[in-house]
Design a protein around this motif. Structure first.
Motif, PDB file in Angstrom:
ATOM      1  N   MET A 482      17.204  50.200  30.076  1.00 26.07           N
ATOM      2  CA  MET A 482      16.399  49.097  29.554  1.00 26.07           C
ATOM      3  C   MET A 482      17.193  48.284  28.542  1.00 26.07           C
ATOM      4  O   MET A 482      17.234  47.042  28.621  1.00 26.07           O
ATOM      5  CB  MET A 482      15.123  49.642  28.907  1.00 26.07           C
ATOM      6  N   LEU A 483      17.847  48.947  27.604  1.00 31.05           N
ATOM      7  CA  LEU A 483      18.625  48.228  26.592  1.00 31.05           C
ATOM      8  C   LEU A 483      19.812  47.517  27.222  1.00 31.05           C
ATOM      9  O   LEU A 483      20.182  46.414  26.785  1.00 31.05           O
ATOM     10  CB  LEU A 483      19.080  49.199  25.509  1.00 31.05           C
ATOM     11  N   ALA A 484      20.395  48.130  28.249  1.00 26.45           N
ATOM     12  CA  ALA A 484      21.546  47.494  28.905  1.00 26.45           C
ATOM     13  C   ALA A 484      21.137  46.194  29.586  1.00 26.45           C
ATOM     14  O   ALA A 484      21.858  45.183  29.520  1.00 26.45           O
ATOM     15  CB  ALA A 484      22.167  48.459  29.914  1.00 26.45           C
ATOM     16  N   ILE A 485      19.986  46.186  30.250  1.00 23.95           N
ATOM     17  CA  ILE A 485      19.510  44.955  30.901  1.00 23.95           C
ATOM     18  C   ILE A 485      19.188  43.897  29.851  1.00 23.95           C
ATOM     19  O   ILE A 485      19.529  42.711  30.019  1.00 23.95           O
ATOM     20  CB  ILE A 485      18.276  45.255  31.767  1.00 23.95           C
ATOM     21  N   MET A 486      18.555  44.301  28.775  1.00 21.29           N
ATOM     22  CA  MET A 486      18.236  43.350  27.710  1.00 21.29           C
ATOM     23  C   MET A 486      19.504  42.730  27.132  1.00 21.29           C
ATOM     24  O   MET A 486      19.543  41.523  26.840  1.00 21.29           O
ATOM     25  CB  MET A 486      17.421  44.046  26.612  1.00 21.29           C
ATOM     26  N   ALA A 487      20.554  43.541  26.987  1.00 20.72           N
ATOM     27  CA  ALA A 487      21.810  43.025  26.444  1.00 20.72           C
ATOM     28  C   ALA A 487      22.501  42.110  27.444  1.00 20.72           C
ATOM     29  O   ALA A 487      22.978  41.019  27.087  1.00 20.72           O
ATOM     30  CB  ALA A 487      22.725  44.192  26.061  1.00 20.72           C
ATOM     31  N   GLU A 489      21.284  40.435  30.075  1.00 16.13           N
ATOM     32  CA  GLU A 489      20.540  39.218  30.403  1.00 16.13           C
ATOM     33  C   GLU A 489      20.083  38.448  29.176  1.00 16.13           C
ATOM     34  O   GLU A 489      19.416  37.423  29.307  1.00 16.13           O
ATOM     35  CB  GLU A 489      19.318  39.589  31.258  1.00 16.13           C
ATOM     36  N   LYS A 490      20.398  38.993  27.976  1.00 19.58           N
ATOM     37  CA  LYS A 490      19.984  38.360  26.712  1.00 19.58           C
ATOM     38  C   LYS A 490      18.466  38.179  26.652  1.00 19.58           C
ATOM     39  O   LYS A 490      17.953  37.082  26.424  1.00 19.58           O
ATOM     40  CB  LYS A 490      20.710  37.025  26.507  1.00 19.58           C
ATOM     41  N   SER A 492      14.555  39.456  25.291  1.00 16.68           N
ATOM     42  CA  SER A 492      13.742  40.188  24.332  1.00 16.68           C
ATOM     43  C   SER A 492      12.984  41.275  25.092  1.00 16.68           C
ATOM     44  O   SER A 492      12.987  41.308  26.333  1.00 16.68           O
ATOM     45  CB  SER A 492      12.749  39.251  23.644  1.00 16.68           C
ATOM     46  N   PHE A 493      12.313  42.156  24.360  1.00 16.56           N
ATOM     47  CA  PHE A 493      11.519  43.187  25.012  1.00 16.56           C
ATOM     48  C   PHE A 493      10.423  42.568  25.869  1.00 16.56           C
ATOM     49  O   PHE A 493      10.176  43.005  27.004  1.00 16.56           O
ATOM     50  CB  PHE A 493      10.917  44.128  23.967  1.00 16.56           C
ATOM     51  N   ILE A 494       9.755  41.544  25.357  1.00 19.03           N
ATOM     52  CA  ILE A 494       8.683  40.897  26.120  1.00 19.03           C
ATOM     53  C   ILE A 494       9.242  40.247  27.376  1.00 19.03           C
ATOM     54  O   ILE A 494       8.649  40.342  28.465  1.00 19.03           O
ATOM     55  CB  ILE A 494       7.940  39.857  25.257  1.00 19.03           C
ATOM     56  N   GLU A 495      10.396  39.603  27.264  1.00 14.14           N
ATOM     57  CA  GLU A 495      10.996  38.952  28.438  1.00 14.14           C
ATOM     58  C   GLU A 495      11.388  39.987  29.497  1.00 14.14           C
ATOM     59  O   GLU A 495      11.232  39.741  30.694  1.00 14.14           O
ATOM     60  CB  GLU A 495      12.203  38.127  28.010  1.00 14.14           C
TER      61      GLU A 495
END
Length: 552
Positions: A482-487, A489-490, A492-495
């Protein structure tokens, strides 16, 4: 809280009725039964929670859709704490794939009913939130308490939730989880009793309860592995974090907070491991002490809750009572002994009367990468893990070990992927996490081999190998992904939640549903609405009398 209930020194157990203490079951002596397919009769059911969310990521403010049926009486589609927090419940299945398929069909039916609402365009745009930690909230009042109609039983459920609000706030009640209900087939119990040196007649409710409580104690010793592997809540939205000023999390961006090595913030002190219940020290050494402690908590008034008042200034109920627990379900635990209760029967009374019937595992986060929130491979691993816990020797948990287990739990939820993490052993030694995990996987391997004797292919050994790789490669765990995808794709948690929700909605919209299952769900909508109406018409006496009779 001022009242402290502690059962650690009381180890009276039903085992004393049997001629020996239960030790590990010899796996070699079970091989013949495994080849006969008896372990294929293991039963499981799934309860999965998911928030209804608006297209912009906000929590839904709309009523529970009537097109899904009545939440009080529908057997498979209801709500948990809030009007927007759906709960999907499967029947009990002995075939994992059937349980998983049924859960997916509940999602399909729900999406079809929601998106067919042309007269309610907002409802037609709603999606099901794919993570355990909630979507964007707008403060406590944005979380609507679930309503269940005007029947006495429906009103009791609503008031119980009002009580949770004034005691803990609504924010923590928006967290979603996946509960896994597990039981052995009846045919196995006499065989296990025989291997324990008992007669088939002694494979009674006391023996089963003793073995299940042994499972629970081992689960509490080793559940850190499940949290590490399947924890999927390393980050939260700012709207959630704001409700916990001392959260101690780091900013990811302006709208997201996280812990770099966290696995399951849902299982941390931000979630259902709430400090308000720190007085309830239950380490599950025996059924009778477990029941006694819960009954005492339900019957013991708490001064703080008494000061809040059972009714508000307008004379409306705001909690069922002022006791430490309003009802048994208020006790939050990562595992529970359960029994199906008769209508109107309290859970503790059902347990006392019939013993433990099944185990409810409550530490699993919703898997955001699976449309159903769990995969069949996960189910195999959980079954393997629970069989291991049941067949292993399980000494009573004394005070010191209970403290160490709580410390291990706290460390893994917040620091599970930290390369420097250590865990306590029962005697208080600190050992590197990877070393403890490797040892546990080595002990799980013979149980996987046993269960595979009844299968056409080594599905349990394959599941074990698949998840074993996550020890040396923590970046492959759900929380790290989860954190890797957030990083990458830039996001936020909601996005991230919106992206995954859209993918899952598309999956369910393009997949097919058996006509018979679709017809069944449609019929259950109508029958549940009628049953809820009938219950309201059948109200007798005052609500006060109803409550008095329930708690008598």
């Amino acid at each position: 809280m001022s009242t402290r209930l502690n059962t650690q020194s009381s180890v009276v157990t039903h085992l004393e009725k049997h001629p020996l203490k239960l030790q590990s079951i010899d796996l070699k002596k079970l091989q013949r039964y495994a080849r006969m397919g008896l372990f294929q009769g293991i039963r499981r059911g799934i309860e999965k929670e998911t928030l209804r969310t608006c297209a912009n990521g906000d929590i839904s403010q709309l009523d529970h859709p009537q097109v899904l049926g009545a939440t009080l009486t529908h057997p498979h589609i209801t709500t948990d704490y809030s009007e927007s927090l759906l709960e999907f419940i499967t029947p009990v299945f002995s075939v994992r794939e059937q349980a998983h398929a049924f859960l997916e069909d509940i999602h399909r039916f729900t999406y079809r009913r929601l998106h067919a609402q042309t007269e309610h365009p907002q409802l037609a745009q709603e999606m099901l939130w794919p993570t355990s930690m909630p979507c964007r909230l707008q403060g406590n009042e944005s979380i609507r308490i679930a309503e269940y109609g005007q029947s006495h039983s429906g009103l009791m459920k609503f008031i119980y939730r009002r009580g949770l609000d004034i005691r803990y706030g609504r924010t923590m009640q928006t967290i979603a989880g996946l509960h896994y209900n597990f039981s052995l087939p009846d045919t196995l119990w006499p065989l296990l009793a025989h291997l324990d040196g008992l007669t088939p007649e002694q494979a009674d409710k006391d023996y089963r309860s003793a073995r299940y409580f042994g499972l629970i104690r081992n689960f509490r010793r080793y559940s850190w592995l499940l949290i590490y592997l399947f924890g999927a809540s390393p980050a939260v939205d700012k709207s959630f974090a704001d409700a916990f000023p001392q959260h101690g999390l780091q900013p990811w961006d302006k709208q997201t907070f996280y812990a770099p090595y966290a696995t399951s913030l849902r299982m941390s002190d931000l979630g259902y491991q709430n400090k308000a219940q720190a007085s309830l020290k239950i380490c599950f050494n025996a059924l009778d002490t477990y029941i006694e402690t819960l009954k005492t908590a339900i019957a013991s008034q708490d001064p703080h809750y008494a000061a809040l008042g059972i009714k508000d200034a307008a004379g409306e109920y705001q909690q069922l009572n002022a006791n430490i627990l309003q009802i048994e379900n208020e006790y939050y635990s990562d595992i529970r002994p359960k029994r199906v209760a008769r209508s109107g029967q309290k859970p503790t009374d059902a347990l006392a009367e019939g013993g433990v019937e099944y185990i409810e595992v409550r530490c699993l986060d919703v898997n955001p990468f699976q449309p159903a929130g769990i995969s069949v491979r996960q189910m195999r691993f959980v079954d393997l893990f629970l069989v291991f816990c049941l067949l292993e020797a399980s000494p009573f948990i004394e005070d010191d070990e209970c403290h160490y287990l709580e410390q291990n739990h706290a460390r893994v939820v917040k620091q599970g992927r930290d390369p420097q993490l250590t865990l306590y052993t029962p005697d208080g030694q600190q050992v590197p996490f990877a070393q403890q995990a490797e040892d546990l996987f080595a002990r799980l391997a013979p149980v996987a081999e046993l269960l595979d004797l009844g299968e056409k292919t080594p599905i349990f050994a394959q599941a074990l190998s698949h998840y074993h790789q996550r020890i040396a490669e923590p970046e492959r765990t759900l929380s790290a992904r989860m954190l890797a995808i957030m990083a990458r794709e830039k996001l936020s948690f909601i996005e991230l939640g919106q992206m995954l929700a859209a993918e899952q909605a598309a999956y369910y919209q393009r997949s097919t549903m058996e006509p018979a299952r679709k017809a069944l769900f449609a019929q259950l909508v109508e029958s549940s609405l009628q049953q809820a109406h009938d219950l309201e018409q059948a109200n007798q006496g005052s609500f006060e009398d109803f409550l008095a009779a329930y708690f008598a």
